[in-house]
Design an enzyme around this catalytic site. Structure first.
Site, PDB file in Angstrom:
ATOM      1  N   LYS A 151      -4.986 -11.887  -6.285  1.00 14.50           N
ATOM      2  CA  LYS A 151      -6.205 -12.002  -5.482  1.00 14.50           C
ATOM      3  C   LYS A 151      -7.330 -11.153  -6.071  1.00 14.50           C
ATOM      4  O   LYS A 151      -7.085 -10.066  -6.590  1.00 14.50           O
ATOM      5  CB  LYS A 151      -5.838 -11.539  -4.063  1.00 14.50           C
ATOM      6  CG  LYS A 151      -6.971 -11.390  -3.105  1.00 14.50           C
ATOM      7  CD  LYS A 151      -6.456 -10.965  -1.736  1.00 14.50           C
ATOM      8  CE  LYS A 151      -7.096  -9.630  -1.358  1.00 14.50           C
ATOM      9  NZ  LYS A 151      -7.217  -9.386   0.076  1.00 14.50           N
TER      10      LYS A 151
ATOM     11  N   LYS B  66     -11.249  -5.500  -4.716  1.00 14.74           N
ATOM     12  CA  LYS B  66     -12.074  -4.379  -5.138  1.00 14.74           C
ATOM     13  C   LYS B  66     -11.223  -3.198  -5.593  1.00 14.74           C
ATOM     14  O   LYS B  66     -11.717  -2.295  -6.249  1.00 14.74           O
ATOM     15  CB  LYS B  66     -13.013  -3.968  -4.002  1.00 14.74           C
ATOM     16  CG  LYS B  66     -12.307  -3.566  -2.739  1.00 14.74           C
ATOM     17  CD  LYS B  66     -13.240  -3.646  -1.537  1.00 14.74           C
ATOM     18  CE  LYS B  66     -12.435  -3.537  -0.236  1.00 14.74           C
ATOM     19  NZ  LYS B  66     -13.174  -3.992   0.926  1.00 14.74           N
TER      20      LYS B  66
ATOM     21  N   LYS C  22       0.823  -1.209   0.000  1.00 11.69           N
ATOM     22  CA  LYS C  22       0.000   0.000   0.000  1.00 11.69           C
ATOM     23  C   LYS C  22       0.855   1.255   0.000  1.00 11.69           C
ATOM     24  O   LYS C  22       0.476   2.261  -0.592  1.00 11.69           O
ATOM     25  CB  LYS C  22      -0.962   0.015   1.192  1.00 11.69           C
ATOM     26  CG  LYS C  22      -2.099  -0.984   1.047  1.00 11.69           C
ATOM     27  CD  LYS C  22      -3.263  -0.659   1.961  1.00 11.69           C
ATOM     28  CE  LYS C  22      -4.409  -1.636   1.730  1.00 11.69           C
ATOM     29  NZ  LYS C  22      -5.497  -1.467   2.708  1.00 11.69           N
TER      30      LYS C  22
HETATM   31  P1  AMP Z   1     -10.556  -6.563   2.642  1.00  8.51           P
HETATM   32  O1  AMP Z   1     -11.507  -6.456   1.540  1.00  8.51           O
HETATM   33  O2  AMP Z   1      -9.143  -6.653   2.166  1.00  8.51           O
HETATM   34  O3  AMP Z   1     -10.789  -5.563   3.750  1.00  8.51           O
HETATM   35  O4  AMP Z   1     -10.827  -7.984   3.303  1.00  8.51           O
HETATM   36  C1  AMP Z   1     -11.947  -8.292   4.106  1.00  8.51           C
HETATM   37  C2  AMP Z   1     -11.989  -9.782   4.367  1.00  8.51           C
HETATM   38  O5  AMP Z   1     -12.240 -10.497   3.151  1.00  8.51           O
HETATM   39  C3  AMP Z   1     -10.695 -10.365   4.924  1.00  8.51           C
HETATM   40  O6  AMP Z   1     -10.993 -11.426   5.801  1.00  8.51           O
HETATM   41  C4  AMP Z   1      -9.994 -10.870   3.688  1.00  8.51           C
HETATM   42  O7  AMP Z   1      -9.054 -11.823   3.957  1.00  8.51           O
HETATM   43  C5  AMP Z   1     -11.181 -11.389   2.866  1.00  8.51           C
HETATM   44  N1  AMP Z   1     -10.877 -11.319   1.435  1.00  8.51           N
HETATM   45  C6  AMP Z   1     -10.681 -10.219   0.688  1.00  8.51           C
HETATM   46  N2  AMP Z   1     -10.441 -10.545  -0.599  1.00  8.51           N
HETATM   47  C7  AMP Z   1     -10.476 -11.893  -0.652  1.00  8.51           C
HETATM   48  C8  AMP Z   1     -10.299 -12.843  -1.706  1.00  8.51           C
HETATM   49  N3  AMP Z   1     -10.042 -12.482  -2.957  1.00  8.51           N
HETATM   50  N4  AMP Z   1     -10.405 -14.140  -1.394  1.00  8.51           N
HETATM   51  C9  AMP Z   1     -10.677 -14.520  -0.146  1.00  8.51           C
HETATM   52  N5  AMP Z   1     -10.860 -13.697   0.886  1.00  8.51           N
HETATM   53  C10 AMP Z   1     -10.761 -12.387   0.645  1.00  8.51           C
END
Ligand code: AMP
Ligand code: TRP
Length: 332
Positions: free
Chosen positions: A197, A200, A115
């Site tokens: 991965k 968003k 980041k």
């Molecule tokens: P974030 O969107 O990065 O704040 O992630 C929120 C939650 O969703 C966390 O537990 C992440 O590990 C999970 N997460 C985000 N993107 C993925 C993905 N592509 N696959 C699996 N888990 C995800």
């Protein structure tokens, strides 16, 4: 509330629209946990401001995320659902923990490195201390288990280290939490570049499916998903695109890889993709309808987050007071 239930804490940032990755990697698993554990599910708005947020978008997304929690099936009667900034102990605990964190360990965090690269010359200090705030979230509730995706294991490890350090320097204060990483679907990959991965924050909207995407958009995105020229539905590293679609299908339908392989043997990708798309649509449509209902009548949401904050406030204060006392602060 049964006293002997293990405690779970998890949170998602209201910093963007949720993807299918968030849903399959996080939310869908949370729903299964609520029967067995005492769960705290938080909308982590304090984390979201580590990068610039438009106030009106932040407000909207915070409520939408809470609505998504509920629509996904997380029962506000059984769990504590709350908004992080409503519970000041999170910020206070984070400062206390910051003072026992090392620059070195925070600098090694891969999410910070990624980041901060994107942030250019002016890297916000919040990006650096972000994992300490996450540790505060977790430790305040004497959490046993933290369900997170693989990308968060390093942060969880820090929470464990900080808990351990505080317990050793003062006296046992925190439970040292464990991760809870689901076996399948832990990581959903980008539809356009299956080495990355699904996120968003990706520049290409075709690389992700949003939880609130309409059925036609979902069909179009799955149809365009990158596969390969081998033409066989097989779960292997040489076919990362197909593997990812299989993971998605398996997570939603409960089918095993073997069952999926058998079902599509001798068939091309087009039928497979169309089934994946329909499975996603069928899974998300009812959730989307419930989210929209909740956002129309905000009273219900308000009641839920107010109640959640009261419970969270009570529990987190208890831990914070212990910390303050042990550190040597004079009680008021
Ligand atoms: P974030 O969107 O990065 O704040 O992630 C929120 C939650 O969703 C966390 O537990 C992440 O590990 C999970 N997460 C985000 N993107 C993925 C993905 N592509 N696959 C699996 N888990 C995800
Ligand atoms: N850092 C987590 C993420 O980006 C979100 C988060 C904040 C979290 N506090 C938490 C997750 C506490 C689990 C527990 O996904």
């Amino acid at each position: 509330m049964e006293e002997n239930k293990k405690v779970i804490f998890s949170g998602i940032q209201p910093s963007g629209d949720l993807t299918l990755g968030n849903y399959l990697g996080a939310l869908k698993n949370w729903v299964k946990l609520q029967e067995q554990y005492e769960c705290y599910f938080c909308v982590v708005d304090l984390h979201a401001i580590t990068v610039k947020q438009e106030p009106k978008d932040l407000r909207k997304r915070t409520l939408e995320l809470l609505a998504i929690y509920i629509a996904t099936g997380i029962d506000p009667e059984k769990n504590t659902l709350f908004i992080q900034s409503h519970v000041p102990a999170h910020s206070e605990c984070a400062w206390l923990l910051t003072c026992s964190s090392y620059m070195g360990e925070l600098g090694r965090m891969t999410q910070y490195k990624d980041k901060s690269k994107k942030a250019g010359d002016n890297i916000g200090a919040g990006l650096f201390t972000y994992p300490v705030l996450m540790a505060a979230d977790i430790l305040l509730y004497q959490t046993d288990l933290v369900p997170v995706g693989k990308d968060q294991t390093q942060h969880l490890e820090l929470a464990r280290d900080l808990a351990d350090r505080f317990n050793k320097v003062y006296s046992p204060t925190f439970k040292v939490p464990d991760g809870y990483i689901p076996e399948a679907g832990a990581k959903i990959m980008s539809l356009q570049d299956p080495a990355r991965k699904m996120s968003k924050s990706d520049d290409n909207p075709n690389s992700y499916i949003l939880m609130m995407d309409d059925p036609d958009t979902i069909r179009r995105k799955v149809n365009r998903a990158v596969t390969d020229s081998l033409g066989v539905v097989k779960y292997c590293d040489e076919q990362p695109g197909v593997k990812n679609l299989m993971t998605i299908l398996g997570c939603i339908t409960g089918m095993t890889k073997e069952e999926i392989e058998a079902k599509y043997e001798g068939k091309g990708y087009s039928e497979f993709k169309s089934d994946v798309a329909e499975a996603i649509v069928k899974e998300l449509e009812p959730i989307q309808n419930r989210v929209n209902d909740l956002l129309v009548n905000k009273k219900e949401l308000e009641e839920i987050y107010t109640r959640g904050a009261e419970k969270a406030e009570y529990v987190s204060r208890k831990t914070l007071r212990k910390m303050q006392k042990k550190i040597g602060f004079i009680p008021r």
